[in-house]
Design a protein around this motif. Sequence first.
Motif, mmCIF file in Angstrom:
data_model
loop_
_atom_site.group_PDB
_atom_site.id
_atom_site.type_symbol
_atom_site.label_atom_id
_atom_site.label_comp_id
_atom_site.label_asym_id
_atom_site.label_seq_id
_atom_site.Cartn_x
_atom_site.Cartn_y
_atom_site.Cartn_z
ATOM 1 N N VAL A 262 -100.430 6.767 -91.147
ATOM 2 C CA VAL A 262 -101.234 7.239 -92.269
ATOM 3 C C VAL A 262 -102.551 7.592 -92.210
ATOM 4 O O VAL A 262 -103.094 7.469 -90.960
ATOM 5 C CB VAL A 262 -101.273 5.766 -93.236
ATOM 6 C CG1 VAL A 262 -99.993 5.593 -94.039
ATOM 7 C CG2 VAL A 262 -102.063 5.017 -92.456
ATOM 8 N N LYS B 257 -106.588 8.575 -93.395
ATOM 9 C CA LYS B 257 -107.632 7.777 -94.401
ATOM 10 C C LYS B 257 -107.699 8.433 -95.592
ATOM 11 O O LYS B 257 -107.813 9.619 -95.746
ATOM 12 C CB LYS B 257 -109.053 7.911 -93.711
ATOM 13 C CG LYS B 257 -110.149 7.163 -94.385
ATOM 14 C CD LYS B 257 -111.458 7.229 -93.569
ATOM 15 C CE LYS B 257 -112.408 6.377 -94.210
ATOM 16 N NZ LYS B 257 -113.386 5.823 -93.414
ATOM 17 N N ILE C 136 -100.720 5.444 -100.466
ATOM 18 C CA ILE C 136 -99.504 4.700 -99.685
ATOM 19 C C ILE C 136 -98.688 3.998 -100.706
ATOM 20 O O ILE C 136 -97.809 3.552 -100.612
ATOM 21 C CB ILE C 136 -99.993 3.827 -98.623
ATOM 22 C CG1 ILE C 136 -101.273 2.918 -99.194
ATOM 23 C CG2 ILE C 136 -100.629 4.459 -97.585
ATOM 24 C CD1 ILE C 136 -101.749 1.822 -98.389
ATOM 25 N N ALA D 249 -104.650 4.587 -98.342
ATOM 26 C CA ALA D 249 -104.944 3.945 -96.943
ATOM 27 C C ALA D 249 -106.573 3.886 -96.546
ATOM 28 O O ALA D 249 -107.222 5.072 -96.878
ATOM 29 C CB ALA D 249 -104.321 4.746 -95.674
ATOM 30 N N VAL E 261 -98.694 2.053 -90.383
ATOM 31 C CA VAL E 261 -97.958 0.973 -91.241
ATOM 32 C C VAL E 261 -97.399 0.081 -90.166
ATOM 33 O O VAL E 261 -96.284 0.740 -89.666
ATOM 34 C CB VAL E 261 -97.141 1.530 -92.355
ATOM 35 C CG1 VAL E 261 -96.584 0.559 -93.224
ATOM 36 C CG2 VAL E 261 -98.111 2.336 -92.945
ATOM 37 N N ILE F 115 -101.695 -2.147 -92.325
ATOM 38 C CA ILE F 115 -102.109 -1.156 -91.524
ATOM 39 C C ILE F 115 -102.505 -1.520 -90.447
ATOM 40 O O ILE F 115 -103.874 -2.232 -90.658
ATOM 41 C CB ILE F 115 -102.931 -0.241 -92.592
ATOM 42 C CG1 ILE F 115 -102.071 0.431 -93.606
ATOM 43 C CG2 ILE F 115 -103.511 1.015 -91.580
ATOM 44 C CD1 ILE F 115 -102.712 1.314 -94.531
#
Lengths: 348, 527
Positions: free
Chosen positions: B61, B63, B67, B80, B86, B107
């Motif tokens: 993921v 920033k 999500i 995220a 993840v 995460i």
Amino acid sequence: MEFPVASSPHLSGQNNVQRVMAQVMLALVPGIAALWWYFGWGVIVNLGLTSLTAVVCEWLVMRLRGRDPRPVITDLSGLLTAWLLAVALPPLLPWWQTVIGTAFAIIIAKQLFGGLGYNPFNPAMAGYALLLVSFPADMTRWLEPSVLGGHAVSLNEAWQAIFSGIPPHPQGWDAVTGATPLDHLRTELSRDHMISEIQRDPLWGNLGGKGWEWISSWYLLGGLFLLWRGVIGWRIPVSMLGSLLAVAGIFWLIDPEIHPSPVFHLFSGATLLGAFFIATDPVTASTTPRGQLIYGALIGVLVYVIRTWGGYPDAVAFSVLLMNMAAPTIDHYTQPRVFGAREDADGR
Amino acid sequence: MAADLAPPVWDFHGGLHIPDCKALSADRPIIEATLPSRLQLALQQHIGKPAEALVKPGDPVLKGQLIARASDYVSANLHAPTSGRVVEIAEMPIAHPSGLSAPCIVIEPDGEERWAELPAPITNWAETDPAELRERLRWAGIVGLGGAVFPTSVKTNVTGRQVDTLIINAAECEPYITCDDRLLREQAGEVLEGARILRHIVGASRILVGIEDNKPEAIASLREALSGDDDGIEIRVVPTKYPSGGEKQLIYLLTGVEVPSQGLPLDIGMVCQNVATAASVADAVLRGRPLISRIVTITGQGVSRPGNLRALIGTPVSELIAQCGGYTPQVHKLIMGGPMMGFALHSDAVPMAKGSNCFIAATAEEAPDPPPAKPCIRCGECVKVCPAYLLPQQLYWYARARNFDQTQDHNLFDCIECGCCAYVCPSHIPLVHYYRFAKTEIWASERERQKAEHARRRHEFREARLKRLEAERKARLRKKKEALEKKSTSAADDPKKAAIEAAMKRVAAKKAAQQGNAAPPPREGDD
């Protein structure tokens, strides 16, 4: 790391039940001292008797209920009941009557209903009423206040009188006892005497009966202390005294020769004790702001009605007990208007 | 204009003057929290339906990447907070009063802080349709950051309603909390910009910023940020009294108007938003950034270096505490939120959420264990402090007796759970706990009732359907029969058939006569 959990709020004020009760007891001290000053050591012996009986009764009941008696005894509510009853009793009442009254107050009127917070009737007044209807002669045999040149009862004499029934004066009970001002007034009025005639009696002081008026004043002082400390609210005392003054004032204006002045009502009997210490008992009083005004006002009216047309000289105990019965109903109809309540909701 | 006249400030009933304990952390500037070793994001950090996860364990993921998606109108997106992978999606303990577990996305940050592609900034927001701006807030997953965590895009949807005032809640009336104070001291301009955007969204004409007078630096900072372009924004300083930051209390303090009982500020043409929410609105609109971090106060005598951190949503509380120097030996309780309305956490292994404004590591002196409750003596202290004009002692009595009808007659649902009543109670009764219990019971029975109602309706519908089918079947049969009968009657017109029938009848009649001698011989044409 693990932590204990608790429900919010996590802060708490410094107030507690014991402190509330202790402050009320403290506020009673000037009145008790005045009683002792005018009526001698019997007052103190009574105080000891009711206190001891109250503690023993609470201990007994809590043991029977299988609970720890300590928190109940140390919350001081039982002792306060004992003190309130003690100051209402004639100073030389036979000890067993005092014990019966206290035991009734604690066991029947308080603990059988579930203890502190659950009793519908003011325990001290329930105990007083029981004694008054059971032993009317003894309960109305008050000493003459020492200011009337009466005999100052010593501790030994009080002890003898209370526990052995020996009069504190060689010439018997009649030499030291007399009617209370309220009782006296009542008797004289029934003999068609005018108030101006009755008031010539040395029993009369400036405001009420000699001695009695001072005791009442000290109760007033204690009451003001409680108001200042925020232990009691202003609504019940103000509405009770206000309505009593108003009703007494109306009749007094109609004919001051057969109706005593409002000031006399204020400083006689248990008016001020009742207004600040008895009617304000939160457990048995109305609890809504408007309800307290109604509750107090009706006690004031009842006090006047019972004193004037009833069968007993003083009326605070019965008035309070009667209004105790009405308190839940008053509360039901006097809920405050909640924040943001719609005008058309139900008019509250 | 009477500009020299101070605007009126009303006073609400009740409330408390309690030590604010804000000095512990108020002078500590906001510092960026370090990247935690793992982030745990609950799918539900807001009021409404939980979000739906859009990622699987193992997915990388970026920033700001979405999500989890809002699953309903009243729900909120989740992004995220940093780039990484993840590692797990499972039920885990979260910051919840009863220590419940809830589905979370975990995460593991990669430390690179690589941003996902973000939507374009909306710099000309004043010319943008409010619906489009609301859509941006919805995308950004913004919820009320004062603690109520209600989705902001829903709260600002005022379609068909007239709004004249936007209230910005900067009161921060709970003791200890200083995150809004710090935000205003350091970024008052950002807050005011967010407030202007919110004003545009709700179509209000004025903005009232309500702030308690125990935050002079924040007030000065707001005034400075405002100087020059006072475009209908007023800073109103209110006396410090808990709970002036309650929505209804603040609105009354600033306008003298009461929000209707069990109603919304919208009913009186107002919308109320917290300062941190306003700042995140500005961030989402002007920079296209989702809500992935917030300012949180870490305070109490139980932590070594109290302070204010800007931390990523999902950071474990234990790491926040560690950054503030860890616990002192006297630590006793861990509270999320303020000491009056916050709840005690059973463990610091839970993550901070969007609504986490403060964590108090309290000593036994700061948050003492309540002494055993004594009986209610109906002293009425609680009535004096109740800002909602309720009768807490009566509510307690009925809640305890499970007399829920009476609790509702005594306006239980107007209780804002501020805790003033329990604070002053000489018997130390956990009053708020009883009210929550009663509310929960009433909600539960209401749900039961609705379920039963639903079942009843389904049953009735089924009965009606069966009846209808039966009726249809009968109708079909009748039609068939009628059609048949028509056929048979039409047969009578055929002479040949009629003759056969007549002959058959005669035979039958003869047979009957022979058998019983009872039936009279039928005559021709009798039928």
